[in-house]
Write a protein that holds these residues in place. Structure first.
Motif, PDB file in Angstrom:
ATOM      1  N   UNK A 295       0.847  -1.186   0.000  1.00 42.26           N
ATOM      2  CA  UNK A 295       0.000   0.000   0.000  1.00 42.26           C
ATOM      3  C   UNK A 295       0.886   1.241   0.000  1.00 42.26           C
ATOM      4  N   UNK A 296       0.384   2.314  -0.586  1.00 44.90           N
ATOM      5  CA  UNK A 296       1.091   3.596  -0.551  1.00 44.90           C
ATOM      6  C   UNK A 296       0.103   4.681  -0.162  1.00 44.90           C
ATOM      7  N   UNK A 297       0.659   5.803   0.277  1.00 41.68           N
ATOM      8  CA  UNK A 297      -0.157   6.960   0.618  1.00 41.68           C
ATOM      9  C   UNK A 297       0.653   8.200   0.282  1.00 41.68           C
TER      10      UNK A 297
ATOM     11  N   UNK B 101      12.344   9.715  -1.334  1.00 41.57           N
ATOM     12  CA  UNK B 101      12.484  10.051  -2.751  1.00 41.57           C
ATOM     13  C   UNK B 101      11.125  10.238  -3.419  1.00 41.57           C
ATOM     14  N   UNK B 102      10.208   9.318  -3.171  1.00 46.82           N
ATOM     15  CA  UNK B 102       8.903   9.373  -3.825  1.00 46.82           C
ATOM     16  C   UNK B 102       7.901  10.229  -3.045  1.00 46.82           C
ATOM     17  N   UNK B 103       8.267  10.614  -1.829  1.00 45.40           N
ATOM     18  CA  UNK B 103       7.393  11.420  -0.976  1.00 45.40           C
ATOM     19  C   UNK B 103       6.025  10.756  -0.802  1.00 45.40           C
ATOM     20  N   UNK B 104       6.054   9.483  -0.470  1.00 39.16           N
ATOM     21  CA  UNK B 104       4.831   8.747  -0.211  1.00 39.16           C
ATOM     22  C   UNK B 104       5.072   7.714   0.879  1.00 39.16           C
ATOM     23  N   UNK B 105       4.052   7.519   1.722  1.00 35.16           N
ATOM     24  CA  UNK B 105       4.154   6.508   2.750  1.00 35.16           C
ATOM     25  C   UNK B 105       3.881   5.131   2.180  1.00 35.16           C
ATOM     26  N   UNK B 106       4.474   4.100   2.802  1.00 35.21           N
ATOM     27  CA  UNK B 106       4.307   2.738   2.309  1.00 35.21           C
ATOM     28  C   UNK B 106       3.945   1.807   3.449  1.00 35.21           C
ATOM     29  N   UNK B 107       3.190   0.760   3.101  1.00 40.77           N
ATOM     30  CA  UNK B 107       2.890  -0.354   3.998  1.00 40.77           C
ATOM     31  C   UNK B 107       3.465  -1.601   3.355  1.00 40.77           C
ATOM     32  N   UNK B 108       4.474  -2.171   4.001  1.00 39.56           N
ATOM     33  CA  UNK B 108       5.097  -3.405   3.535  1.00 39.56           C
ATOM     34  C   UNK B 108       4.592  -4.519   4.446  1.00 39.56           C
ATOM     35  N   UNK B 109       3.855  -5.498   3.860  1.00 38.63           N
ATOM     36  CA  UNK B 109       3.165  -6.491   4.682  1.00 38.63           C
ATOM     37  C   UNK B 109       3.458  -7.900   4.196  1.00 38.63           C
ATOM     38  N   UNK B 110       3.317  -8.895   5.125  1.00 34.78           N
ATOM     39  CA  UNK B 110       3.453 -10.317   4.806  1.00 34.78           C
ATOM     40  C   UNK B 110       4.769 -10.628   4.107  1.00 34.78           C
ATOM     41  N   UNK B 111       5.873 -10.152   4.691  1.00 36.02           N
ATOM     42  CA  UNK B 111       7.164 -10.315   4.038  1.00 36.02           C
ATOM     43  C   UNK B 111       7.576 -11.776   3.925  1.00 36.02           C
ATOM     44  N   UNK B 112       7.028 -12.652   4.813  1.00 38.38           N
ATOM     45  CA  UNK B 112       7.406 -14.058   4.746  1.00 38.38           C
ATOM     46  C   UNK B 112       6.631 -14.801   3.656  1.00 38.38           C
ATOM     47  N   UNK B 113       5.479 -14.249   3.276  1.00 40.87           N
ATOM     48  CA  UNK B 113       4.610 -14.984   2.363  1.00 40.87           C
ATOM     49  C   UNK B 113       4.815 -14.615   0.908  1.00 40.87           C
ATOM     50  N   UNK B 114       5.737 -13.746   0.631  1.00 39.69           N
ATOM     51  CA  UNK B 114       5.869 -13.234  -0.735  1.00 39.69           C
ATOM     52  C   UNK B 114       7.325 -13.260  -1.155  1.00 39.69           C
ATOM     53  N   UNK B 115       7.590 -13.882  -2.268  1.00 37.57           N
ATOM     54  CA  UNK B 115       8.967 -13.959  -2.776  1.00 37.57           C
ATOM     55  C   UNK B 115       9.524 -12.578  -3.109  1.00 37.57           C
ATOM     56  N   UNK B 116       8.658 -11.608  -3.324  1.00 38.99           N
ATOM     57  CA  UNK B 116       9.145 -10.280  -3.711  1.00 38.99           C
ATOM     58  C   UNK B 116      10.016  -9.654  -2.630  1.00 38.99           C
ATOM     59  N   UNK B 117       9.889 -10.089  -1.371  1.00 43.39           N
ATOM     60  CA  UNK B 117      10.601  -9.436  -0.286  1.00 43.39           C
ATOM     61  C   UNK B 117      11.936 -10.100   0.038  1.00 43.39           C
TER      62      UNK B 117
END
Length: 573
Positions: free
Chosen positions: A126-128, A230-246
């Motif tokens: 998610x981003x904000x 850099x992007x001036x946006x907040x982020x939600x990084x979630x479920x890092x164990x369940x996703x190969x992207x992390x």
């Protein structure tokens, strides 16, 4: 460490750390918290540490003490309480170690992990936008029910930040904000990271949820932080164990971080830092709870953004206030040096001219010229002495040495000193002795100097005026509470727009003859007694200066507050 912060009054912006078994507050210079408010008693109140924190004890002050707007004699203190005494308002605040359980030490355990060569874009759930926080605060009704409830619970924060952001130090302010964050967001760790002067991120206000290991380092992913800034946006990084992207974001896995919220602290002008929150779970804990059961949601992300925006504004205001104070100090130093240089230059010209006359007289054996030259040197030497004495009196805090003083005799002595000068300038002196002023509690040397300054100024103002008159009167006010010395002249008067300036340092209407410190020093002496100097003036009619001294001296017992702090009265007809 607990401290008092002056948020209103003549000492606004000052901070006093509270140490020892008891801290007294008052106008006396011996107090640990010494104030310059003339309506504050000599020893007004005391703060005492107890088993449940500090308590306030009024010491029989003349004007009383208000705690959060209510009169008190004895009362416990909580962080954020306001104490009103005289025209001064103090805020009591606990240091981070007292209020946050040692949060200050935790900043040493924050590590900003090196950025790996991986693209974070696919890892963001998610981003904000950076301005989402300000939009939420301006239109809270558009937020979700959960978010509106949390924002309502933070209303006190916004009100407090608006009041104290420009004077409370940044560390304490952010620590308070972080404490409120942990009441609304189920995070395990959190910290603010602010940019310093070199642009480097420095951890501030670090909190660990109760029960977590405070000896562990808090790993802050530079990958996430750099992206947010850099992007001036907040982020939600979630479920890092369940996703190969992390898996490429090494710092997330190294510290077993399951979920991360990171939002920019964007104020009115720029991004000053980030708010970083995380939850800490092992893979087994995550599986048992259910990988789909996230602690952080999009509502949490928006709430964090709103809080970070408010904190950023407070940081900006605090830094702006600090810069403004520094600029004012530098300007004041520059003005003081310039004014002193001007006065010293004028004095030294007189000394050099007199020395040249003496040198010439010695060569020509002219005793008459030598006498004139030496008088000129002596006169300018006296001006140097007066300047140094005025500077010391103006800069040094001084407690009056109070004793019963005959105000009539004091004024008569002043007039005897100036009688010769008044006669030379054609000024008629008119003296009126008062009744009931034979034992006025005051410092005779200080009041003598103040009266002498006013009388000397009046004589100078009457120079070259025909029918020049100077009247001096000692009087006791009808209620017996105040003794007064009135100095009245029929000189040219003072323009209304200059009345405010005559008590400012180095402002003189005498040109090169004055130091510009006579009136400021005189007012300072009288105010140290709990009184004041008032002035009325009408152009082409004259001026009236009034010294008011309380008959019940604050230094001899009960304090009697001075009425008003404005030194200028409207012109009278």
């Amino acid at each position: 460490m607990p401290r008092l912060i002056v948020i209103r009054g003549v000492d606004e912006g000052k901070q006093f750390e509270l140490t020892g078994t008891g801290v007294t507050v008052g106008r006396h210079s011996a107090n640990a918290v010494s104030l310059h408010d003339t309506q504050v008693s000599r020893k007004h109140l005391e703060l005492r540490p107890g088993p449940n924190g500090y308590e306030l004890l009024d010491l029989g002050s003349g004007n009383g003490t208000l705690l959060n707007g209510q009169p008190v004699q004895v009362a416990p203190l909580r962080s954020g309480d306001t104490i009103s005494l005289g025209q001064t308002i103090l805020m009591f605040t606990l240091g981070r170690n007292e209020a946050g359980g040692g949060a200050n030490d935790l900043t040493e355990r924050v590590r900003l992990q090196a950025r790996p060569e991986q693209d974070l874009a696919s890892a963001i759930v998610r981003t904000v936008a950076a301005d989402a926080g300000s939009q939420i605060l301006s239109r809270p009704t558009a937020a979700s029910d959960w978010l509106r409830a949390r924002l309502a619970s933070l209303a006190a924060l916004y009100e407090t930040a608006e009041i104290i952001s420009h004077i409370l130090d940044v560390d304490q302010l952010l620590d308070t904000v972080m404490g409120l964050v942990f009441k609304s967001v189920d995070a395990d760790h959190g910290c603010f990271m602010l940019r310093d002067e070199d642009g480097r991120l420095v951890p501030k206000a670090v909190h660990y949820r109760e029960g977590t290991n405070r000896q562990e380092e808090l790993g802050v992913s530079r990958t996430v932080v750099d992206h947010v800034i850099k992007e001036k946006q907040g982020v939600l990084v979630s479920d890092v164990y369940a996703d190969d992207r992390f898996r490429g974001v090494e710092s997330l896995h190294r510290h077993n971080i399951r979920e991360v919220i990171c939002v920019p602290m964007k104020g009115r002008r720029e991004v000053v830092g980030v708010l970083f929150l995380d939850t800490h779970s092992t893979l087994k804990q995550a599986v048992n709870r259910g990988l789909e059961a996230s602690k952080f949601t999009e509502d949490h992300l928006h709430l964090a953004s709103a809080i970070a925006h408010q904190a950023a504004i407070a940081v900006e205001e605090s830094r702006y206030h600090e810069a403004l104070v520094n600029a004012e100090r530098l300007a004041a130093v520059g003005q003081t040096i310039a004014a002193l240089s001007h006065h010293i230059k004028n004095i030294m010209q007189g000394v050099r001219f007199g020395a040249d006359m003496v040198r010439t007289a010695m060569k020509e054996d002219d005793r008459d010229l030598m006498g004139k030259g030496w008088k000129l040197v002596e006169r300018n030497q006296g001006r140097i002495d007066d300047l140094i004495l005025d500077m010391l009196s103006f800069s040094k805090e001084r407690e009056p040495s109070v004793e019963p003083t005959d105000l009539n005799k004091l004024c008569e002595d002043v007039l005897d000193m100036v009688r010769g000068r008044a006669k030379d300038r054609g000024v008629a002196l008119d003296w009126h002795a008062g009744v009931g002023v034979a034992a006025v509690p005051c410092d005779p040397d200080g009041i003598h100097r103040a009266v002498l300054n006013l009388v000397s100024n009046a004589i100078d103002a009457l120079e070259d005026k025909t029918d020049a008159k100077l009247a001096v009167q000692a009087i006791l006010e009808p209620d017996g509470a105040w003794a007064k010395v009135i100095v009245l002249d029929n000189g040219p008067g003072i323009p209304a727009e200059k009345l405010e300036d005559i008590f400012k340092p180095f402002v003189s209407t005498k040109g090169s003859r004055g130091t510009g410190l006579g009136l400021p020093v005189s007012r300072k002496i009288v105010r140290e007694h709990g009184g004041d100097i008032l002035v009325q003036s009408v152009l082409d009619k004259g001026s009236k200066f009034t010294i008011r001294v309380p008959m019940k001296s604050a230094f001899a017992g009960d304090a009697l507050a001075a009425t008003g702090t404005h030194p200028v009265l409207p012109p009278s007809s």
